[in-house]
Design a protein around this motif. Structure first.
Motif, PDB file in Angstrom:
ATOM      1  N   HIS A 198      -4.194 -12.784  -6.322  1.00  0.00           N
ATOM      2  CA  HIS A 198      -5.389 -12.872  -5.485  1.00  0.00           C
ATOM      3  C   HIS A 198      -5.177 -12.272  -4.094  1.00  0.00           C
ATOM      4  O   HIS A 198      -6.125 -12.209  -3.299  1.00  0.00           O
ATOM      5  N   ILE A 199      -3.945 -11.834  -3.782  1.00  0.00           N
ATOM      6  CA  ILE A 199      -3.691 -11.204  -2.493  1.00  0.00           C
ATOM      7  C   ILE A 199      -4.319  -9.810  -2.504  1.00  0.00           C
ATOM      8  O   ILE A 199      -4.159  -9.058  -3.463  1.00  0.00           O
ATOM      9  N   PRO A 200      -5.064  -9.441  -1.454  1.00  0.00           N
ATOM     10  CA  PRO A 200      -5.712  -8.118  -1.430  1.00  0.00           C
ATOM     11  C   PRO A 200      -4.710  -6.987  -1.655  1.00  0.00           C
ATOM     12  O   PRO A 200      -3.584  -7.024  -1.129  1.00  0.00           O
ATOM     13  N   THR A 201      -5.107  -5.991  -2.426  1.00  0.00           N
ATOM     14  CA  THR A 201      -4.240  -4.851  -2.723  1.00  0.00           C
ATOM     15  C   THR A 201      -4.039  -3.994  -1.480  1.00  0.00           C
ATOM     16  O   THR A 201      -5.003  -3.670  -0.789  1.00  0.00           O
ATOM     17  N   PRO A 202      -2.797  -3.608  -1.174  1.00  0.00           N
ATOM     18  CA  PRO A 202      -2.567  -2.754  -0.001  1.00  0.00           C
ATOM     19  C   PRO A 202      -3.123  -1.350  -0.236  1.00  0.00           C
ATOM     20  O   PRO A 202      -3.213  -0.878  -1.365  1.00  0.00           O
ATOM     21  N   SER A 203      -3.469  -0.677   0.843  1.00  0.00           N
ATOM     22  CA  SER A 203      -3.953   0.700   0.749  1.00  0.00           C
ATOM     23  C   SER A 203      -2.765   1.651   0.667  1.00  0.00           C
ATOM     24  O   SER A 203      -1.616   1.269   0.931  1.00  0.00           O
ATOM     25  N   ASP A 204      -3.038   2.914   0.310  1.00  0.00           N
ATOM     26  CA  ASP A 204      -1.972   3.923   0.306  1.00  0.00           C
ATOM     27  C   ASP A 204      -1.352   4.064   1.694  1.00  0.00           C
ATOM     28  O   ASP A 204      -0.146   4.287   1.828  1.00  0.00           O
ATOM     29  N   GLN A 205      -2.184   3.919   2.724  1.00  0.00           N
ATOM     30  CA  GLN A 205      -1.656   4.013   4.092  1.00  0.00           C
ATOM     31  C   GLN A 205      -0.690   2.875   4.378  1.00  0.00           C
ATOM     32  O   GLN A 205       0.328   3.063   5.054  1.00  0.00           O
TER      33      GLN A 205
END
Length: 554
Positions: A208-215
Motif C-alpha cells: 500500500h506504500i505509494p510507488t516511487p517515480s523514476d526520478q
C-alpha cells in the motif's frame, strides 16, 4: 597531495583518454595467479591498465600525463558483492534508526522526523536486540508519537517491519487476518496484529506504500553512488532489482551516466520476472552495467528468527524459522533462470535453508544443467558442516558478508546452540576447500564501508577489539585473503575476473588512494582507513575534500 590536486585540476578529458602514469605510489594488487604484487607505478591507457612496476617505468612513457601519488597507498577498487543500491539511496533520505538503543530513543527520532515529512513515513534500522528487554515493539509504541499518518519502519535486516495503527488501517487489516505462507504476523495477547510483520507478511503493509517515480529511483541511485565512491567502492552487486529499477539502470548505462559499476540481479519476486528474462542478459560496452542473474529468497533472517533451521532456535522452543519458498518452487525458479542463461543467486541464512537450496541446485543441474553459471548462495551464514563440501562439488559460490559475523555474534550465541554454530560464518573453511568467497556488506542492512568488512574478516572482533581473541577466530582471514574476497573474489562471482578486481594488464584501471597502508597499519586501525580518491576506468570519480570531516560511521 598538492601536486596531485593541481595536476587533476588542469587535466582535461582528452588527456585522460591517452596515457596516464601514476607514480611514487605504495601500490598493492592481488593477481589472478594468486600472488600479491607490490608496485610504485601504474600506467593507464584508454582507461585500462598497461602495466605496473617500479618508478623507472615512468621514463618509458615520456608523453604521458604524470601524477605523483606522494607515497599514498594504492589498492584496486573495492567490489561489494552484495548490497542494495536503491535501498541505500532511499535510506540516506529516510528516518535512520540504526544503533537506537531503546524504543524511547526511536520515538524521539520519529517525532523530529515527522515534523518535516508529510505522507507515509518510512524508516529503517531498528534492532530490538540492542534494547534492554530485547522484545519486539508494538504499533502502540508508534501511535504515541504519530497516529494520523502511516509509519513503516524496517528492521535492520529488512526481514521485519514495525508499523503504527494508521498503516494497518490503510492496509485494511482485520484482527483475523492470517499470516501468508513464508511470513508471520506477530500478535498481541488478544490475538490481534501487534504491528510487527515478518518476511512475506510485510507485503500486507508495503503493497500500500505509494510507488516511487523514476526520478525517485534516479535520485536514490545518485545518492548511493556518491556515498559508495567515497568509501572506495568502484563496483557493487545489487541483490534484487524490480522492473522499474531494471529500466532505469539500462537507460543510465546507455547514457553513460552511472556513478559506478553495477552488477544487478533481477528480483525473483517481481511480477515481470519472465519479461525481464526474455529480454536477455545485458551488458554495456564499458562494463558499467551487467545483468545476468536472478536473486531468489529461500528463508528469512536470524535476528527476526526467520532463518530456517534444522533444529529449534535455542531461544524459542518449537520454532525453526521460515522457508519463504518450497524446494519445488526453488527448482522452478532455477530452471526458469538457467533456461534464459541467467545465474541463480539464492538468499539462504539458516542451515535448513542452505541444505534445501543445495538440494534444489543439485536436482536442477541433473535435469537442466546450469552448474557452470557461477550460481551463488547469498549469505551462507549458518551451514551444516556436512553441507559445506557440497558448495565446492556443485560449484556454488558462497557470497558472504564479514560484518554480519561481528554484528550478529552476540545475538547468534543466544539464537543458536554451539552445535548449530559449528558451520557459522565459515569463511576460512570455504577458502581451504577451494571455494571462491565473494565478500560484501549487505548495505544498508550494515554500513557500506568496506574497511569495516575487511576489519571484521581479519579480526572477528567489534570496533572495541572484543572479544579479546576474536569470535570463533579459526574462521578469520588473512589481510591478503580478505582483500582478495573484496576484489577478485567478487569479480569472479560476476564473471568479471578478467576485467576487474586487480590491476593487471588489460583490465579496467579502477583503483583507490587511501590514507594508511592497509597491509602494515595496526590491525585495530583498519576500519579507520579513509579513502582520499576513487578512480574508475582511469578517471577520477571521487576526491575527498580537504575540509571533509565526515564521520566514518556514515
Amino acid at each position: 597531495m598538492k601536486c596531485l590536486l593541481a595536476c587533476l585540476i588542469t587535466l582535461s578529458l582528452p588527456v585522460l583518454a591517452d596515457t596516464t602514469v601514476i607514480y611514487n605510489a605504495n601500490g598493492y594488487t592481488p593477481t589472478y595467479s594468486g600472488q600479491l604484487q607490490q608496485f610504485s607505478t601504474l600506467v593507464i591507457k584508454d582507461g585500462k591498465v598497461v602495466k605496473v612496476g617500479d618508478d623507472k617505468l615512468k621514463a618509458s612513457f615520456p608523453n604521458a600525463a604524470v601524477f605523483d601519488a606522494e607515497q599514498q597507498t594504492l589498492l584496486p577498487g573495492l567490489i561489494d558483492a552484495h548490497g542494495h543500491v536503491i535501498g541505500l539511496g532511499n535510506n540516506l533520505a529516510q528516518l535512520d534508526l540504526r544503533g537506537s538503543m531503546s524504543i524511547a530513543e526511536i520515538q524521539k527520532k520519529l517525532a523530529v522526523f515527522a515534523k518535516n515529512n508529510q505522507g507515509w513515513i518510512i524508516g529503517r534500522g531498528w534492532n530490538q536486540e540492542l534494547w534492554p528487554n530485547k522484545q519486539f515493539p508494538t504499533a502502540a509504541d508508534l501511535d504515541k508519537v504519530v497516529k494520523d499518518v502511516p509509519v513503516v519502519l524496517s528492521r535492520v535486516d529488512s526481514h521485519a517491519i514495525w508499523v503504527n495503527s494508521k498503516a494497518m488501517e490503510l492496509a485494511k487489516l482485520t484482527p483475523t487476518v492470517q499470516s501468508p505462507a513464508g511470513g508471520e504476523i506477530i500478535r498481541n495477547q488478544a490475538g490481534q496484529p501487534s504491528g510487527i510483520f515478518v518476511d512475506k507478511a510485510e507485503s500486507l503493509i508495503t503493497a500500500h506504500i505509494p510507488t516511487p517515480s523514476d526520478q525517485n529511483v534516479n535520485n536514490a541511485l545518485n545518492q548511493a553512488g556518491q556515498h559508495l565512491l567515497s568509501l572506495g567502492i568502484t563496483s557493487t552487486h545489487d541483490a534484487g532489482i524490480d522492473k522499474q529499477t531494471w529500466q532505469v539502470y539500462k537507460q543510465r548505462a546507455e547514457q553513460g551516466t552511472l556513478p559506478l559499476r553495477i552488477v544487478a540481479m533481477l528480483s525473483a519476486t517481481d511480477p515481470s520476472l519472465e519479461d525481464m528474462l526474455r529480454a536477455g542478459r545485458y551488458k554495456d560496452l564499458n562494463d558499467f552495467m551487467s545483468i545476468r542473474s536472478v536473486k531468489i529468497y529461500a528463508d528469512g533472517a536470524l535476528g527476526s528468527r526467520g532463518a530456517a533451521l534444522l533444529a529449534d532456535y535455542a531461544d524459542r522452543k518449537n520454532h525453526q524459522g521460515l522457508m519463504l519458498e518450497t524446494q519445488q518452487k526453488l527448482e522452478q525458479l532455477y530452471t526458469l533462470s538457467f533456461n534464459h542463461g541467467f545465474s541463480a543467486n539464492t538468499h539462504a541464512i539458516g542451515d535448513k535453508a542452505n541444505h534445501i537450496v543445495l538440494d534444489a541446485y543439485q536436482n536442477v543441474f541433473k535435469k537442466t544443467g546450469g552448474i557452470l553459471l557461477r550460481n551463488r548462495i547469498e549469505h551462507a551464514q549458518i551451514v551444516d558442516p556436512a553441507d559445506i563440501p557440497r558448495f565446492k562439488a556443485l560449484k556454488i559460490i558462497p557470497s558472504m558478508q564479514p560484518v554480519h559475523a561481528t554484528s550478529d555474534m552476540h545475538m547468534a550465541e543466544q539464537r543458536l546452540s554451539d552445535t548449530q554454530l559449528q558451520g557459522a560464518y565459515a569463511w576460512q573453511t570455504f577458502l581451504k576447500q577451494g571455494s571462491v568467497v565473494a565478500a560484501g556488506s549487505d548495505y544498508p542492512v550494515e554500513l557500506a564501508n568496506p574497511f569495516d568488512g575487511l576489519y571484521s574478516a581479519i579480526t572477528r572482533q567489534d570496533h572495541n577489539q572484543l572479544p579479546a581473541n576474536g569470535w570463533r577466530v579459526t574462521e578469520a582471514l588473512s589481510r591478503e585473503d580478505a582483500l582478495r574476497a573484496f576484489t577478485l573474489g567478487a569479480a569472479y562471482a560476476a564473471h568479471q575476473e578478467f576485467k576487474l578486481g586487480s590491476l593487471e594488464q588489460g583490465k579496467w584501471a579502477d583503483f583507490i588512494l587511501i590514507d594508511k597502508d592497509y597491509f602494515k597499519v595496526p590491525v585495530q586501525e583498519i576500519f579507520t582507513i579513509v579513502v582520499n580518491q576513487t578512480w574508475i576506468g582511469g578517471e577520477l570519480r571521487y576526491q575527498k575534500a580537504q575540509t571533509d570531516n565526515q564521520s566514518k560511521a556514515q
